[in-house]
Design a protein around this motif. Structure first.
Motif, mmCIF file in Angstrom:
data_model
loop_
_atom_site.group_PDB
_atom_site.id
_atom_site.type_symbol
_atom_site.label_atom_id
_atom_site.label_comp_id
_atom_site.label_asym_id
_atom_site.label_seq_id
_atom_site.Cartn_x
_atom_site.Cartn_y
_atom_site.Cartn_z
ATOM 1 N N ASP A 41 28.167 104.096 55.299
ATOM 2 C CA ASP A 41 29.739 104.349 54.662
ATOM 3 C C ASP A 41 30.133 105.488 55.603
ATOM 4 O O ASP A 41 29.428 106.118 56.228
ATOM 5 C CB ASP A 41 29.788 104.387 53.327
ATOM 6 N N GLY A 42 31.279 105.739 55.468
ATOM 7 C CA GLY A 42 32.284 106.932 56.018
ATOM 8 C C GLY A 42 32.382 108.034 55.081
ATOM 9 O O GLY A 42 33.580 108.531 55.117
ATOM 10 N N SER A 43 31.526 108.211 54.199
ATOM 11 C CA SER A 43 31.761 109.317 53.190
ATOM 12 C C SER A 43 31.923 110.666 53.860
ATOM 13 O O SER A 43 32.494 111.390 53.228
ATOM 14 C CB SER A 43 30.744 109.397 52.134
ATOM 15 N N GLY A 44 31.534 110.933 55.022
ATOM 16 C CA GLY A 44 31.462 112.178 55.752
ATOM 17 C C GLY A 44 32.626 112.389 56.838
ATOM 18 O O GLY A 44 32.671 113.284 57.371
ATOM 19 N N ILE A 45 33.491 111.399 56.914
ATOM 20 C CA ILE A 45 34.560 111.362 57.885
ATOM 21 C C ILE A 45 35.604 112.160 57.304
ATOM 22 O O ILE A 45 36.089 111.756 56.060
ATOM 23 C CB ILE A 45 34.970 110.030 58.203
ATOM 24 N N GLY B 6 33.631 96.797 52.077
ATOM 25 C CA GLY B 6 34.475 97.253 50.974
ATOM 26 C C GLY B 6 34.964 98.666 51.261
ATOM 27 O O GLY B 6 34.650 99.271 52.328
ATOM 28 N N ALA B 7 35.496 99.333 50.373
ATOM 29 C CA ALA B 7 36.146 100.674 50.452
ATOM 30 C C ALA B 7 36.077 101.231 48.941
ATOM 31 O O ALA B 7 36.432 100.377 47.909
ATOM 32 C CB ALA B 7 37.310 100.582 50.868
ATOM 33 N N ASP B 8 35.742 102.668 48.661
ATOM 34 C CA ASP B 8 35.873 103.233 47.788
ATOM 35 C C ASP B 8 37.038 104.414 47.742
ATOM 36 O O ASP B 8 37.466 104.606 48.872
ATOM 37 C CB ASP B 8 34.627 104.116 47.191
ATOM 38 N N HIS C 143 22.923 113.963 59.456
ATOM 39 C CA HIS C 143 23.809 114.902 59.939
ATOM 40 C C HIS C 143 24.968 114.403 60.737
ATOM 41 O O HIS C 143 25.397 114.944 62.011
ATOM 42 C CB HIS C 143 22.807 115.827 61.041
ATOM 43 N N SER C 144 25.488 113.610 60.387
ATOM 44 C CA SER C 144 26.711 113.101 60.960
ATOM 45 C C SER C 144 27.736 112.541 59.880
ATOM 46 O O SER C 144 27.330 112.397 58.635
ATOM 47 C CB SER C 144 25.986 111.788 61.629
ATOM 48 N N PRO C 145 28.832 112.212 60.150
ATOM 49 C CA PRO C 145 29.855 111.765 59.269
ATOM 50 C C PRO C 145 29.481 110.354 58.653
ATOM 51 O O PRO C 145 29.971 109.775 57.618
ATOM 52 C CB PRO C 145 31.115 111.764 60.076
ATOM 53 N N ILE C 146 28.816 109.545 59.001
ATOM 54 C CA ILE C 146 28.203 108.273 58.584
ATOM 55 C C ILE C 146 27.134 108.598 57.769
ATOM 56 O O ILE C 146 25.941 109.152 58.097
ATOM 57 C CB ILE C 146 27.824 107.222 59.890
ATOM 58 N N GLY C 147 27.188 108.002 56.498
ATOM 59 C CA GLY C 147 26.214 107.988 55.529
ATOM 60 C C GLY C 147 25.321 106.671 55.488
ATOM 61 O O GLY C 147 25.780 105.654 55.950
ATOM 62 N N VAL C 148 24.087 106.994 55.222
ATOM 63 C CA VAL C 148 23.069 105.846 55.209
ATOM 64 C C VAL C 148 22.555 105.698 53.964
ATOM 65 O O VAL C 148 22.045 106.830 53.496
ATOM 66 C CB VAL C 148 22.067 106.139 56.417
ATOM 67 N N GLY C 149 22.408 104.577 53.485
ATOM 68 C CA GLY C 149 21.559 104.699 52.219
ATOM 69 C C GLY C 149 21.105 103.142 51.734
ATOM 70 O O GLY C 149 21.237 102.114 52.644
ATOM 71 N N VAL D 141 40.172 107.033 52.051
ATOM 72 C CA VAL D 141 39.444 105.881 51.329
ATOM 73 C C VAL D 141 37.934 106.446 51.917
ATOM 74 O O VAL D 141 37.755 107.057 53.092
ATOM 75 C CB VAL D 141 39.802 104.715 51.515
ATOM 76 N N VAL D 142 36.885 105.523 51.437
ATOM 77 C CA VAL D 142 35.431 105.731 52.079
ATOM 78 C C VAL D 142 35.145 104.337 52.370
ATOM 79 O O VAL D 142 34.772 103.429 51.348
ATOM 80 C CB VAL D 142 34.465 106.183 51.151
ATOM 81 N N PRO D 143 35.226 103.786 53.523
ATOM 82 C CA PRO D 143 34.871 102.386 53.793
ATOM 83 C C PRO D 143 33.123 102.455 53.942
ATOM 84 O O PRO D 143 32.638 103.181 54.067
ATOM 85 C CB PRO D 143 35.421 102.141 55.320
ATOM 86 N N TYR D 144 32.859 101.407 53.634
ATOM 87 C CA TYR D 144 31.258 100.975 53.755
ATOM 88 C C TYR D 144 31.086 99.551 54.245
ATOM 89 O O TYR D 144 32.003 98.504 53.945
ATOM 90 C CB TYR D 144 30.804 101.304 52.570
ATOM 91 N N PHE D 145 29.765 99.442 54.696
ATOM 92 C CA PHE D 145 29.407 98.038 54.833
ATOM 93 C C PHE D 145 27.942 97.934 54.519
ATOM 94 O O PHE D 145 27.129 98.776 54.519
ATOM 95 C CB PHE D 145 29.193 98.012 56.509
ATOM 96 N N GLN D 146 27.640 96.722 53.926
ATOM 97 C CA GLN D 146 26.181 96.612 53.432
ATOM 98 C C GLN D 146 25.415 95.228 53.950
ATOM 99 O O GLN D 146 26.331 94.192 54.148
ATOM 100 C CB GLN D 146 26.048 96.450 51.850
ATOM 101 N N PHE D 147 24.462 95.020 54.286
ATOM 102 C CA PHE D 147 23.669 93.786 54.479
ATOM 103 C C PHE D 147 22.576 93.695 53.506
ATOM 104 O O PHE D 147 21.514 94.527 53.545
ATOM 105 C CB PHE D 147 23.316 93.740 55.773
ATOM 106 N N GLU D 148 22.449 92.561 52.764
ATOM 107 C CA GLU D 148 21.418 92.445 51.728
ATOM 108 C C GLU D 148 20.770 91.155 51.802
ATOM 109 O O GLU D 148 21.598 90.065 52.093
ATOM 110 C CB GLU D 148 21.897 92.862 50.311
#
Length: 232
Positions: A148-152, A189-191, A112-118, A157-164
């Motif tokens: 990521d910022g897919s909801g902004i 990264g960014a899409d 329910h926010s502009p920040i996506g979680v996955g 662009v759609v920026p994202y951050f991952q930690f694996e």
């Protein structure tokens, strides 16, 4: 004029006045019209303008359902540390560059926010001769979380951050076989959405470490470019 003549004139005027009054009594005044008079003309009031309420910005992407996004990228991995690289002494720092690809996918969940979680999972396969008899080999499997910022709204662009975290194996550029170890990496990264919302180009940089190889930690950096698909 004699008195008799004056009296005759006065009598004549009285007779004329009496006759006129009697004739007027024969014609009563006109009655009022049977319909009410028209109402006065009403002029419309000027509209009252108020400050419009701001409409909420709509997010570019909908997070009301999960979706899967596979991707494929060309990647160059730079592996560095003590004893890395053909001709590097075991007590010296060196590095090697391995070329190959990164393949994986991620799943985004409702928010329910502009920040996506996955979550994201990937396989890194890099193997290049690099003018040596052993080649430069990196094989890694990683899994972790993604934001990521897919909801902004209104961003190109759609920026994202991952930690694996996961496992990786490399030959250090000095052997024909790989040595496995625990690995972790952070990716930035960014899409870049293309004409269709179902496909996007991608640029990514990752940095992390491999632990336990020769009791020392080694750094693994990756530079990647590719394409990602959104299956909604």
């Amino acid at each position: 004029m004699t008195h008799r003549t004056l009296l005759r004139v006065i009598l004549s005027l009285l007779l004329l006045a009496t006759a006129a009054f009697a004739r007027a009594q024969q014609y009563p005044p006109y009655p009022p019209p049977p319909y009410p008079p028209p109402p006065p003309q009403q002029y419309p009031q000027a509209p009252i303008y108020r400050n419009p309420q701001p409409y909420p910005r709509q997010p570019r992407e909908s997070h009301n359902g999960s979706y899967f996004s596979p991707y494929a990228m060309f990647s160059a991995g730079h592996y560095s540390g003590i004893g890395v690289g053909n001709g590097t002494a075991p007590t010296q720092s060196g590095g090697m560059t391995a070329l190959g690809g990164t393949f994986g996918g991620y799943v985004m969940y409702p928010t329910h926010s502009p920040i996506g979680v996955g979550v994201d999972a990937r396989l890194i396969v890099e193997n290049s001769a690099n003018s040596t008899t052993f080649g430069n080999k990196v094989l890694a499997g990683l899994v972790g979380f993604r934001i990521d910022g897919s909801g902004i709204p209104f961003t190109p662009v759609v920026p994202y951050f991952q930690f694996e975290v996961g496992g990786a194996g490399t030959n250090n550029g000095t052997s024909t076989t790989r040595t496995g170890s625990f690995a972790y990496q952070a990716q930035f990264g960014a899409d870049f959405p293309l004409a269709s919302k179902q496909i996007a180009a991608r640029l990514e940089y990752g940095t992390g470490q491999l632990t336990g190889i020769g009791t020392t930690n080694h750094t693994l950096q990756t530079f990647s470019a590719g394409i990602v698909f959104h299956i909604r």
